[in-house]
Design an enzyme around this catalytic site. Structure first.
Site, PDB file in Angstrom:
ATOM      1  N   HIS A  67      -7.483  -5.743  -0.764  1.00  0.00           N
ATOM      2  CA  HIS A  67      -6.099  -4.994  -0.638  1.00  0.00           C
ATOM      3  C   HIS A  67      -5.196  -5.930   0.105  1.00  0.00           C
ATOM      4  CE1 HIS A  67      -3.862  -1.236  -0.794  1.00  0.00           C
ATOM      5  NE2 HIS A  67      -4.026  -1.271   0.497  1.00  0.00           N
TER       6      HIS A  67
ATOM      7  N   ASP B 141       0.046  -4.365  -3.925  1.00  0.00           N
ATOM      8  CA  ASP B 141      -1.319  -3.356  -4.224  1.00  0.00           C
ATOM      9  C   ASP B 141      -0.904  -1.777  -3.648  1.00  0.00           C
ATOM     10  OD1 ASP B 141      -3.634  -3.479  -5.293  1.00  0.00           O
ATOM     11  OD2 ASP B 141      -4.640  -3.305  -3.224  1.00  0.00           O
TER      12      ASP B 141
ATOM     13  N   SER C  72       0.869  -1.135   0.027  1.00  0.00           N
ATOM     14  CA  SER C  72       0.137  -0.035   0.140  1.00  0.00           C
ATOM     15  C   SER C  72       0.750   1.144  -0.015  1.00  0.00           C
ATOM     16  CB  SER C  72      -0.917   0.066   1.126  1.00  0.00           C
ATOM     17  OG  SER C  72      -1.881   0.853   0.945  1.00  0.00           O
TER      18      SER C  72
END
Length: 552
Positions: free
Chosen positions: A314, A229, A201
């Site tokens: 996610h 991601d 992230s």
């Protein structure tokens, strides 16, 4: 995906509530140093932090994609830590001390081995369970015992608001670059080819900043960055200097797991390709096993359900990458069959699922090993002149809904018979269920050829790509038919005849094992509702086209 400011603030707020709900932490603070902290910044001023440099918020740091850019908080506030793990210190690590370069010789970094830096994202810290799991998997697969894992723990700066956390990673990237330079100098590394940053992230973009500052301030280039991601909010379609990109390391691989391309849907990850090699498991969004309707959840509170709803896909990028570290093997007939996490390039996910891209090294389609070992297969393609320059490479694969996630890909082509019996009976609406049987009694999990009921008409041929567990060399198929009827559709009415489909043959092709076979039913018998039919190669021997093909 483009989010309004309101929607953008909704994500961090919900995730913040979920993160703190079970930890006994207050949601409102009366600490004046925190409650009165000024988050908005003046673009006319520039904040500098000594050796780490200055951090302007003028364009491209502020534009229509990120209307409110902030300065990083002070280093003391973020308080980034660098615990070091190796084969001897998995439980009680030593910490890198930026103020004491000489101590670096005692923290346990082997200059002759691989060095992995692992970092978390928004609302997390270096104590996240997935980081511990990843470290153990990396050290377990390192058979010569020379690998080192260093955690970038910036938990002091990962709290809301999201804009502040996304600003803080600029400074953390600069600090991490200084740490890596210190390792390079003190341990006498020849280069940074064996240094691999892995970030999730916001941690993915943090890794990009680290690579940027290593080049800008020290003239050094990282060997590899893996972005799991990478965060979408405030980073989509921005200038490459703002986000992770291919200039930040010699090899950049990306896993897109919550990167919905639709404006109307919610995704936390980037959809656009930003690496040398971008993987899109299950199309890159809406991962199998992630409940899309948190209202139906019964295993937790409302806030927990919201958190799971927003973060499940996610976090899948992390789950997939960790599983790829240690190759899964299945012993069949005295031989080991790997589930290699194979992915193939294609023009789109829809074409991949339709079977248009299923032959490695044919028609421009390339196959790569996903995840931890992807750089090896990338290098092989470069060496074979399959990759020239730095094209955007998007590779697709399918996973299971739960771990182990790795699956074998099967391309199935069902040919509905055009015999008189089939034509007289007519088409059927329903779903095919398929199970692959291998040698030594192995069998795959049951796979749906079509998720939604569709019409199968005589003479039609349909192709789908399915994913099932590894069975080694496919031998036969078990096929069953699920009949669907509707009072509103006369085509589905079966009063005198039982539901049935006359299948002439099924062609089965495997991506991983490069095998293609034709399978037929017994005596041209139809596949009937709720009864298993066995399809074998032997049943095809009377058919003039019957054959077994091993792909080139």
């Amino acid at each position: 995906m483009h989010l309004s400011n309101g929607t953008g603030l909704l994500f961090p707020t919900l995730m913040y509530l979920a993160n703190y709900q079970d930890q006994g932490n207050p949601l409102i603070t009366d600490d004046p140093m925190i409650a009165n902290e000024e988050y908005r910044a003046d673009p006319n001023n520039v904040v500098c932090y000594g050796v780490y440099g200055c951090f302007p918020i003028t364009p491209p740091w502020t534009d229509e994609r990120r209307p409110i850019a902030l300065y990083p908080q002070k280093p003391a506030k973020i308080n980034v830590q660098f615990p070091v793990f190796n084969h001897h210190t998995r439980s009680i690590p030593k910490f890198i001390n930026l103020d004491d370069p000489d101590y670096l010789l005692d923290v346990g970094i082997n200059p002759g081995g691989k060095i992995y830096f692992i970092t978390h994202g928004f609302l997390q810290s270096g104590k996240a369970k997935w980081i511990e799991k990843m470290i153990n998997n990396i050290l377990d697969q390192d058979l010569d015992g020379t690998a080192t894992c260093v955690v970038i723990d910036w938990g002091g700066g990962s709290s809301p608001p999201y804009n502040q956390a996304s600003a803080n990673i600029r400074l953390v990237g600069a600090i991490t670059a200084s740490v890596i330079h210190m390792i390079y100098e003190e341990l006498g590394l020849p280069n940074l080819d064996n240094v691999h940053l892995i970030g999730h992230s916001l941690g993915a973009h943090l890794s990009g900043y680290t690579g940027y500052y290593l080049q800008k301030d020290f003239g050094l280039k990282l060997g590899r960055i893996t972005g799991m991601d990478p965060a979408e909010l405030a980073f989509t379609e921005t200038d490459p200097v703002v986000r992770l990109d291919t200039t930040d390391a010699k090899f950049v691989d990306i896993v897109h797991s919550d990167a919905t391309p639709m404006v109307s849907q919610i995704g936390l990850g980037l959809y656009e390709p930003i690496g040398h090699l971008d993987f899109y498991p299950n199309g890159g969004f809406n991962q199998p096993g992630c409940d899309q309707t948190f209202w139906k959840r019964q295993d937790g509170s409302f806030i927990s359900s919201v958190y799971q709803f927003f973060s499940c896909s996610h976090v899948r990028s992390v789950d997939f990458f960790i599983e790829s570290i240690r190759r899964k093997t299945l012993a069949i007939d005295g031989r080991k069959h790997e589930c290699p996490f194979k992915a193939i390039t294609c023009e789109s996910y829809e074409k991949f699922m339709a079977g248009d891209c299923f032959d490695c090294n044919k028609d421009g389609h390339m196959c790569f090993t996903f995840g931890f070992h992807s750089q090896d297969s990338y290098r092989q393609m470069v060496k074979a002149n399959q990759i020239i320059g730095q094209p955007d490479i998007k590779a697709y694969f399918i996973t299971g809904p739960t771990g182990p996630f790795c699956r074998t890909h099967y391309k199935m082509t069902i040919k509905v018979s055009s015999t008189s019996e089939s034509i007289e009976h007519g088409g059927e609406i329903g779903r095919f269920h398929l199970k692959v049987h291998g040698s030594n009694g192995t069998e795959s999990d049951e796979m749906l050829f079509n998720v939604e009921p569709i019409l199968f008409e005589p003479g039609n041929e349909m192709t789908r790509v399915l994913a099932g567990s590894t069975v080694g060399k496919p031998q036969r198929l078990t096929v069953s038919w699920e009949y669907n009827t509707s009072l509103l559709n006369p085509l589905t009415w079966r009063i005198l005849n039982s539901p049935r489909v006359y299948v002439e043959y099924i062609v089965l092709q495997t991506l991983e094992y490069r095998r293609k076979i034709r399978l037929c039913p017994s005596y041209n018998l139809p596949v009937t509702s709720n009864v298993d039919s066995v399809f074998t190669q032997e049943n095809c021997r009377l058919h003039p086209k019957a054959m077994e093909t091993v792909l080139d």
